[in-house]
Write an enzyme that holds these catalytic residues in place. Structure first.
Site, PDB file in Angstrom:
ATOM      1  NE  ARG A 167      -3.833  -2.224   2.220  1.00  0.00           N
ATOM      2  CZ  ARG A 167      -3.594  -3.529   2.202  1.00  0.00           C
ATOM      3  NH1 ARG A 167      -2.377  -3.994   2.386  1.00  0.00           N
ATOM      4  NH2 ARG A 167      -4.587  -4.379   2.001  1.00  0.00           N
ATOM      5  CG  HIS A 212      -0.663  -5.557  -4.500  1.00  0.00           C
ATOM      6  ND1 HIS A 212       0.413  -5.494  -3.633  1.00  0.00           N
ATOM      7  CD2 HIS A 212      -1.503  -6.517  -3.994  1.00  0.00           C
ATOM      8  CE1 HIS A 212       0.229  -6.398  -2.662  1.00  0.00           C
ATOM      9  NE2 HIS A 212      -0.918  -7.013  -2.853  1.00  0.00           N
ATOM     10  CG  HIS A 262       0.197 -11.456  -4.344  1.00  0.00           C
ATOM     11  ND1 HIS A 262      -0.540 -12.384  -3.639  1.00  0.00           N
ATOM     12  CD2 HIS A 262      -0.073 -10.263  -3.789  1.00  0.00           C
ATOM     13  CE1 HIS A 262      -1.232 -11.754  -2.704  1.00  0.00           C
ATOM     14  NE2 HIS A 262      -0.961 -10.466  -2.760  1.00  0.00           N
ATOM     15  CG  ASP A 276      -2.591  -8.503   4.622  1.00  0.00           C
ATOM     16  OD1 ASP A 276      -1.462  -8.485   4.076  1.00  0.00           O
ATOM     17  OD2 ASP A 276      -3.624  -8.057   4.081  1.00  0.00           O
ATOM     18  CD  GLU A 279       2.131 -10.355  -0.848  1.00  0.00           C
ATOM     19  OE1 GLU A 279       2.014  -9.177  -1.241  1.00  0.00           O
ATOM     20  OE2 GLU A 279       1.288 -10.899  -0.119  1.00  0.00           O
TER      21      GLU A 279
HETATM   22  C1  GLA Z   1      -1.509  -8.345  -0.039  1.00  0.00           C
HETATM   23  C2  GLA Z   1      -2.200  -7.339   0.786  1.00  0.00           C
HETATM   24  C3  GLA Z   1      -3.471  -7.934   1.234  1.00  0.00           C
HETATM   25  C4  GLA Z   1      -4.308  -8.387   0.081  1.00  0.00           C
HETATM   26  C5  GLA Z   1      -3.587  -9.334  -0.758  1.00  0.00           C
HETATM   27  C6  GLA Z   1      -4.358  -9.681  -2.005  1.00  0.00           C
HETATM   28  O1  GLA Z   1      -1.063  -9.384   0.717  1.00  0.00           O
HETATM   29  O2  GLA Z   1      -1.443  -6.895   1.874  1.00  0.00           O
HETATM   30  O3  GLA Z   1      -4.165  -7.007   1.983  1.00  0.00           O
HETATM   31  O4  GLA Z   1      -4.624  -7.305  -0.717  1.00  0.00           O
HETATM   32  O5  GLA Z   1      -2.341  -8.764  -1.103  1.00  0.00           O
HETATM   33  O6  GLA Z   1      -5.692  -9.893  -1.766  1.00  0.00           O
END
Ligand code: GLA
Length: 384
Positions: free
Chosen positions: A107, A132, A206, A282, A347
């Site tokens: 983000r 992304h 990803h 996350d 990632e």
């Molecule tokens: C990343 C983001 C998540 C989500 C995934 C895809 O991991 O941090 O919040 O958006 O990608 O869904």
């Protein structure tokens, strides 16, 4: 006598050639993978080695479409989520299955940042924030592909030129992503990029892994070790606060092998920010040692199948995400249903929102410099 002597020498030479050329065991095949709505054909490159490992890469989004690897008993399964059909990738772009992410992974707060005193606004596509690389990031692009090979590996090189201003980012960015496979079951991803104006870049992949096989239940019993004593804590919109927080005594402590399900569903504030109601992972973990490809950064292990995945990376952090937004509504390859918490991503990346966080490692790329990141996903087996 002479003839058999010659045969022995030939066998000898043959043996030397074979043992000295393990690379010959890796093969790359090319096949069609459907057509985009505008008529451009998508291709699939399949990299195979002699251990029964096969990796499928498609030119749309540079997507890792499949990774087939044996388990401890030699049974081969596909350990990444994905689709059999290009249309399904187009219809489900927001899950980013297997895709190259760019120009900026994760983000950027409100899609805003400044470079050289100039303010930029990139499109927002995740609440008020950019995620992304925006709605038409690198995961939606058709990449130019060519097969490549080296001493003990083969692979595919993908190229994409993103013009100045694409998705709001300054500078024409020329990016190459090389996927290669060797006989050590290492899938290496090497990214390079150049720009003609100062810009920001944060590239990653990803892939969603389930070491029991994609669509074979959840990843709760799989164990993970992340060599990171800190995370970058986030606010309710998953934007880093700018500090580093110790993982000690939190559900984010994966310094030792821990079942992913141990704290999945815990109602800690951070996990509830990541997945309101249920509580999922996350977040960006900050490696204790960064920039070293020779030190393992993350290990995941599935006790049931014995499959192990190790990640090595030049990046300072990793987004470990547990498929919180999967809800069983997506049917993937061979019609298999992908349940909630049915996979995890690793990632490798610079930290989220780095363009707005002066204390984070810089994501700025200047003309004349080379952006470079390398990540290796290595597969092996162990008894549970
Ligand atoms: C990343 C983001 C998540 C989500 C995934 C895809 O991991 O941090 O919040 O958006 O990608 O869904």
């Amino acid at each position: 006598m002479k003839a058999s002597h010659t045969l022995v020498s030939l066998l000898g030479i043959g043996f030397v050639l074979m043992s000295g050329s393990a690379f010959a065991a890796v093969h790359v095949d090319r096949s069609a993978f459907g057509v985009l709505p505008d008529g451009r054909p998508v291709e699939k490159y399949t990299l195979h080695n002699s251990n029964g490992m096969r990796v499928g890469i498609i030119t749309y989004g540079g997507i890792v479409q499949s990774i087939e690897v044996p388990d401890a008993r030699g049974v081969v399964d596909d350990v990444v989520l994905g689709f059999d059909d290009i249309q399904e990738y187009l219809d489900n772009g927001n899950v980013y299955f297997g895709a190259i992410i760019g120009r900026f992974g994760n983000r950027i707060k409100q899609g805003r940042f400044e470079l050289e005193g100039k303010a930029y606004q990139v499109p927002v596509n995740n609440g008020p924030n950019s995620l992304h690389g925006g709605p038409e990031g690198f995961n939606t692009k058709l990449w130019q592909a060519k097969p490549i090979e080296g001493k003990d590996w083969k692979g595919v090189s993908l190229n994409y030129v993103s013009v100045d201003g694409e998705m709001g980012f300054p500078g024409t960015l020329t990016t190459t992503v090389r996927y290669t496979l060797n006989e050590q079951n290492e899938l290496q991803i090497e990214y390079t990029a150049h720009t003609d104006k100062p810009t920001v870049v944060n590239l990653t992949n990803h892939s969603y892994f389930n070491l029991a096989g994609a669509g074979n239940g959840t990843i709760k019993d799989q164990k993970i070790t992340i060599h990171a004593s800190h995370v970058t804590p986030v606010d309710a919109e998953l934007i880093p606060t700018g500090t580093l927080a110790p993982v000690a005594d939190t559900p984010m402590d994966f310094l030792h092998p821990t079942a992913i399900g141990k704290y999945l569903g815990s109602k800690s504030e951070q996990l509830m920010f990541a997945e309101p109601k249920a509580g999922g992972f996350d977040f960006n973990w900050v490696f204790d040692r960064s920039g070293q490809l020779d030190a393992v950064a993350v290990t995941a292990f599935d006790p049931a199948s014995g499959r192990r995945l190790e990640m090595y990376t030049t990046e300072p952090g990793v987004q470990f995400y547990t498929g919180n937004f999967l809800d069983g509504s997506i049917k993937g390859k061979q019609g298999k249903v992908y349940p909630h918490w049915g996979a995890f991503t690793l990632e490798a990346q610079h930290f989220p929102d780095a363009p707005n966080q002066p204390s984070f490692p810089s994501t700025r790329l200047n003309p004349g410099e080379t952006y470079k990141q390398t990540t290796i996903y290595k597969f092996s087996t162990l008894k549970g």
